[in-house]
Write an enzyme that holds these catalytic residues in place. Structure first.
Site, short mmCIF file in Angstrom:
data_model
loop_
_atom_site.label_atom_id
_atom_site.label_comp_id
_atom_site.label_asym_id
_atom_site.label_seq_id
_atom_site.Cartn_x
_atom_site.Cartn_y
_atom_site.Cartn_z
CE LYS A 100 -8.21 1.79 -4.07
NZ LYS A 100 -7.19 0.99 -3.33
N GLY A 161 -6.07 -5.59 3.70
CA GLY A 161 -4.93 -6.05 4.49
C GLY A 161 -5.08 -7.42 5.11
CB ALA A 187 -8.98 -4.62 -0.53
N GLY A 188 -7.47 -7.57 -0.07
CA GLY A 188 -7.71 -8.90 0.44
C GLY A 188 -7.02 -10.03 -0.29
CG ASN A 209 -0.09 -2.10 -0.43
OD1 ASN A 209 1.13 -2.21 -0.50
ND2 ASN A 209 -0.67 -1.19 0.33
CB THR A 210 -1.20 -6.27 2.61
OG1 THR A 210 -1.81 -5.01 2.91
CG2 THR A 210 -0.72 -6.90 3.91
#
Length: 258
Positions: A100, A161, A187-188, A209-210
């Protein structure tokens, strides 16, 4: 329909996967990584090279089941040359050729540098890597990445994040319309509902992830995201009903005269 789902594979280059949920590992304690993978039913997990120091006793690779495909990233790279060096290190550590690409020179908003990412895609593809570029959803940049060897495109949904959801939804839809590569939203994404919405659009996979790492019950949240991704994919394959004005689902007149 069950047979359709069973045969519905995520294809990235020469690789095939049953799961369309990609799990990030950047914010987990090592002890929770394995249980999160199991609950998420993920087959791919991202890996920052800074967490895979082979000299450390608590090496993250020791906590990831051997049947899981690693997707190392070039986190920390500020330009294409740095991304190439990190990718080479990843290969030396035995993490394979899937990579990635993350090239971020902006320390405030942490937005990917599309220009340097295009250059990194070309460099890595020439060295035999299978590059998956993380990028700001832009059609021209996505076309350039495709043309130099990207195996998939990973547009952000919102700043990394932030948990803000599909802020870039319309631009991601343009990529879905125009780019004949897997589109993986990265992301997001902050809730399972947002992941489901992305999958309903027709994206190939979602990476989170977050939103999981910061949950009170990490393993349970991983399961919730897995279910949401599967539900969204099934809805897309089934064909969503069109949006229209009010329309009766049962007869409103005539039945009293029968």
């Amino acid at each position: 329909m069950q047979e359709n789902l069973k045969n519905d594979k995520l294809k990235i280059g020469k690789y095939e996967f049953d799961s369309r949920f990609i799990l990030g590992s950047g914010k987990y304690s090592l002890e929770l990584i394995k249980s999160s993978i199991e609950e998420a039913k993920a087959q791919i997990i991202t890996l920052a090279l800074r967490r895979a120091n082979t000299g450390e006793i608590a090496n993250i690779l020791d906590y990831i089941p051997k049947n899981i495909t690693l997707l190392p990233n070039t986190s920390g790279a500020r330009n294409a040359d740095e991304a190439l060096r990190i990718a080479r290190l990843s290969r030396e550590l035995g993490c394979g050729e899937l990579i990635k690409i993350e090239v971020i020179s902006d320390s405030r908003y942490l937005l990917p540098d599309n220009y340097e990412t295009i250059k990194a895609c070309e460099l890595l593809a020439k060295e035999g890597f299978t590059p998956l570029p993380y990028m700001h959803a832009d059609l021209y940049a996505a076309r350039a990445m495709r043309d130099v060897g990207a195996a998939a495109i990973m547009p952000l949904a919102a700043p990394i994040g932030s948990n803000k959801g599909l802020c870039a939804k319309e631009f991601i839809q343009i990529l879905l319309n125009e780019i004949d590569l897997p589109i993986i939203v990265d992301a997001g994404i902050g809730t399972p509902a947002q992941a489901c919405e992305a999958m309903q659009m027709g994206v190939s996979a979602v990476m989170v992830n977050t939103a999981i790492a910061e949950a009170k019950d990490i393993a349970l949240m991983a399961r919730a995201f897995s279910l949401a991704v599967n539900a969204g994919r099934a809805a897309f394959l089934a064909g969503l009903a069109s949006v229209s004005e009010a329309k009766a689902s049962s007869p409103l007149t005539g039945f009293l005269r029968d």
